[in-house]
Design a protein around this motif. Sequence first.
Motif, PDB file in Angstrom:
ATOM      1  N   GLU A  26     -20.659 -27.682  21.646  1.00 30.66           N
ATOM      2  CA  GLU A  26     -20.355 -28.955  20.989  1.00 30.66           C
ATOM      3  C   GLU A  26     -20.639 -30.124  21.924  1.00 30.66           C
ATOM      4  O   GLU A  26     -21.243 -31.121  21.523  1.00 30.66           O
ATOM      5  CB  GLU A  26     -18.902 -28.981  20.537  1.00 30.66           C
ATOM      6  N   LYS A  27     -20.219 -30.009  23.178  1.00 31.66           N
ATOM      7  CA  LYS A  27     -20.440 -31.092  24.151  1.00 31.66           C
ATOM      8  C   LYS A  27     -21.932 -31.312  24.399  1.00 31.66           C
ATOM      9  O   LYS A  27     -22.390 -32.452  24.500  1.00 31.66           O
ATOM     10  CB  LYS A  27     -19.728 -30.798  25.473  1.00 31.66           C
ATOM     11  N   VAL A  28     -22.685 -30.226  24.474  1.00 25.62           N
ATOM     12  CA  VAL A  28     -24.143 -30.339  24.659  1.00 25.62           C
ATOM     13  C   VAL A  28     -24.768 -31.006  23.441  1.00 25.62           C
ATOM     14  O   VAL A  28     -25.626 -31.885  23.570  1.00 25.62           O
ATOM     15  CB  VAL A  28     -24.777 -28.957  24.934  1.00 25.62           C
ATOM     16  N   ALA A  29     -24.340 -30.614  22.243  1.00 22.73           N
ATOM     17  CA  ALA A  29     -24.897 -31.212  21.024  1.00 22.73           C
ATOM     18  C   ALA A  29     -24.598 -32.701  20.954  1.00 22.73           C
ATOM     19  O   ALA A  29     -25.450 -33.498  20.533  1.00 22.73           O
ATOM     20  CB  ALA A  29     -24.344 -30.498  19.791  1.00 22.73           C
ATOM     21  N   VAL A  30     -23.412 -33.095  21.363  1.00 27.06           N
ATOM     22  CA  VAL A  30     -23.051 -34.515  21.352  1.00 27.06           C
ATOM     23  C   VAL A  30     -23.887 -35.289  22.360  1.00 27.06           C
ATOM     24  O   VAL A  30     -24.318 -36.414  22.109  1.00 27.06           O
ATOM     25  CB  VAL A  30     -21.537 -34.698  21.634  1.00 27.06           C
ATOM     26  N   SER A  31     -24.170 -34.669  23.511  1.00 25.24           N
ATOM     27  CA  SER A  31     -24.915 -35.372  24.555  1.00 25.24           C
ATOM     28  C   SER A  31     -26.414 -35.462  24.261  1.00 25.24           C
ATOM     29  O   SER A  31     -27.099 -36.297  24.834  1.00 25.24           O
ATOM     30  CB  SER A  31     -24.703 -34.690  25.907  1.00 25.24           C
ATOM     31  N   GLY A  33     -29.108 -35.627  17.474  1.00 26.99           N
ATOM     32  CA  GLY A  33     -28.440 -36.724  16.794  1.00 26.99           C
ATOM     33  C   GLY A  33     -27.120 -37.152  17.402  1.00 26.99           C
ATOM     34  O   GLY A  33     -26.476 -38.052  16.882  1.00 26.99           O
ATOM     35  N   GLY A  34     -26.683 -36.498  18.464  1.00 32.58           N
ATOM     36  CA  GLY A  34     -25.424 -36.882  19.107  1.00 32.58           C
ATOM     37  C   GLY A  34     -24.254 -36.751  18.156  1.00 32.58           C
ATOM     38  O   GLY A  34     -24.161 -35.798  17.389  1.00 32.58           O
ATOM     39  N   LEU A  35     -23.347 -37.726  18.204  1.00 37.59           N
ATOM     40  CA  LEU A  35     -22.176 -37.703  17.323  1.00 37.59           C
ATOM     41  C   LEU A  35     -22.545 -37.818  15.855  1.00 37.59           C
ATOM     42  O   LEU A  35     -21.790 -37.394  14.982  1.00 37.59           O
ATOM     43  CB  LEU A  35     -21.218 -38.841  17.698  1.00 37.59           C
ATOM     44  N   ASN A  36     -23.712 -38.407  15.572  1.00 34.49           N
ATOM     45  CA  ASN A  36     -24.149 -38.565  14.185  1.00 34.49           C
ATOM     46  C   ASN A  36     -24.625 -37.257  13.571  1.00 34.49           C
ATOM     47  O   ASN A  36     -24.741 -37.143  12.359  1.00 34.49           O
ATOM     48  CB  ASN A  36     -25.265 -39.600  14.081  1.00 34.49           C
ATOM     49  N   GLY A  37     -24.943 -36.273  14.399  1.00 33.75           N
ATOM     50  CA  GLY A  37     -25.413 -34.992  13.899  1.00 33.75           C
ATOM     51  C   GLY A  37     -26.833 -35.069  13.370  1.00 33.75           C
ATOM     52  O   GLY A  37     -27.585 -35.997  13.660  1.00 33.75           O
ATOM     53  N   ILE A  38     -27.182 -34.083  12.584  1.00 36.00           N
ATOM     54  CA  ILE A  38     -28.525 -33.991  12.009  1.00 36.00           C
ATOM     55  C   ILE A  38     -28.407 -34.069  10.496  1.00 36.00           C
ATOM     56  O   ILE A  38     -27.666 -33.296   9.884  1.00 36.00           O
ATOM     57  CB  ILE A  38     -29.197 -32.655  12.396  1.00 36.00           C
ATOM     58  N   ILE A  39     -29.142 -35.005   9.928  1.00 35.77           N
ATOM     59  CA  ILE A  39     -29.235 -35.090   8.470  1.00 35.77           C
ATOM     60  C   ILE A  39     -30.480 -34.322   8.079  1.00 35.77           C
ATOM     61  O   ILE A  39     -31.588 -34.631   8.538  1.00 35.77           O
ATOM     62  CB  ILE A  39     -29.302 -36.549   7.996  1.00 35.77           C
ATOM     63  N   LEU A  40     -30.300 -33.302   7.254  1.00 32.99           N
ATOM     64  CA  LEU A  40     -31.420 -32.461   6.860  1.00 32.99           C
ATOM     65  C   LEU A  40     -32.276 -33.176   5.822  1.00 32.99           C
ATOM     66  O   LEU A  40     -31.771 -33.990   5.039  1.00 32.99           O
ATOM     67  CB  LEU A  40     -30.907 -31.135   6.296  1.00 32.99           C
ATOM     68  N   PRO A  41     -33.584 -32.871   5.783  1.00 31.83           N
ATOM     69  CA  PRO A  41     -34.445 -33.513   4.790  1.00 31.83           C
ATOM     70  C   PRO A  41     -34.043 -33.128   3.360  1.00 31.83           C
ATOM     71  O   PRO A  41     -33.422 -32.086   3.138  1.00 31.83           O
ATOM     72  CB  PRO A  41     -35.844 -32.980   5.127  1.00 31.83           C
ATOM     73  N   ASN A  42     -34.425 -33.975   2.422  1.00 26.83           N
ATOM     74  CA  ASN A  42     -34.031 -33.772   1.026  1.00 26.83           C
ATOM     75  C   ASN A  42     -34.469 -32.431   0.462  1.00 26.83           C
ATOM     76  O   ASN A  42     -33.780 -31.836  -0.359  1.00 26.83           O
ATOM     77  CB  ASN A  42     -34.584 -34.900   0.151  1.00 26.83           C
ATOM     78  N   GLY A  65     -26.404 -30.569   3.630  1.00 26.16           N
ATOM     79  CA  GLY A  65     -27.500 -31.421   4.068  1.00 26.16           C
ATOM     80  C   GLY A  65     -27.211 -32.151   5.360  1.00 26.16           C
ATOM     81  O   GLY A  65     -27.874 -33.122   5.703  1.00 26.16           O
ATOM     82  N   PHE A  66     -26.213 -31.680   6.082  1.00 25.91           N
ATOM     83  CA  PHE A  66     -25.789 -32.352   7.304  1.00 25.91           C
ATOM     84  C   PHE A  66     -25.202 -31.325   8.262  1.00 25.91           C
ATOM     85  O   PHE A  66     -24.504 -30.402   7.852  1.00 25.91           O
ATOM     86  CB  PHE A  66     -24.725 -33.410   6.971  1.00 25.91           C
ATOM     87  N   VAL A  67     -25.487 -31.506   9.546  1.00 25.45           N
ATOM     88  CA  VAL A  67     -24.923 -30.644  10.589  1.00 25.45           C
ATOM     89  C   VAL A  67     -24.277 -31.544  11.631  1.00 25.45           C
ATOM     90  O   VAL A  67     -24.935 -32.385  12.226  1.00 25.45           O
ATOM     91  CB  VAL A  67     -26.008 -29.769  11.251  1.00 25.45           C
ATOM     92  N   SER A  68     -22.986 -31.356  11.818  1.00 27.21           N
ATOM     93  CA  SER A  68     -22.230 -32.147  12.776  1.00 27.21           C
ATOM     94  C   SER A  68     -21.979 -31.331  14.033  1.00 27.21           C
ATOM     95  O   SER A  68     -21.740 -30.124  13.951  1.00 27.21           O
ATOM     96  CB  SER A  68     -20.893 -32.544  12.149  1.00 27.21           C
ATOM     97  N   PRO A  69     -21.986 -31.958  15.205  1.00 27.26           N
ATOM     98  CA  PRO A  69     -21.660 -31.227  16.431  1.00 27.26           C
ATOM     99  C   PRO A  69     -20.265 -30.596  16.400  1.00 27.26           C
ATOM    100  O   PRO A  69     -20.031 -29.569  17.021  1.00 27.26           O
ATOM    101  CB  PRO A  69     -21.734 -32.284  17.528  1.00 27.26           C
TER     102      PRO A  69
END
Length: 187
Positions: A59-64, A70-79, A160-164
């Motif tokens: 989680e810490k690595v994903a946030v950094s 995407g950091g704290l914003n995470g990854i928004i997957l394509p439509n 459609g979204f992946v959060s750290p």
Amino acid sequence: HPAPAVANAYTGAWSLPMGYAAAVALPALLALGLAYVFFTVKLDELFVLVTIAVAIIAEKVAVSQTELLGGLNGIILPNWVVPLNKAVFFYALVAVIVGVYALSRFVVNSPFGRVLLGIRDSQKRTQHLGYDTRAYKAAVSALAAAIAGLAGGLYANLNGFVSPSLLGFSMSFDAVVWAALGGLGTL
């Protein structure tokens, strides 16, 4: 220019299956490696704590990693990844759940599963019968991680979204709590 459109369609067609393959394979390989090392060094009791620590570190690595993940914003997957028809996706999820349950039932009733039951009941006795208990425990850890990775891939696909935060302590803790409430040793 028809070539880029064909390339994009080809890439899009393979991205989702490759994403699911990665969602299953990467956690399985990580769990296999960690489990084998920890069970070889005989730190079985610490394995759960190390698993949770790895989740917190991930989680810490994903946030950094703002640019890559995407950091704290995470990854928004394509439509095109998010299912348009939620009812069809629901039935696909039911099929996956039934398939995972059938696979789990098969594993439990297989000779592999019988060895796991022997390890649960008496690891020393199972070792004296000639079984490499480290390998069996590492393999079942990899299988559990693969199933969790598949669930994570489906979760990401649905939302459609992946959060750290999905990598962190709370999801790991939830899995332990639900396993305890569902009954340890039951499917």
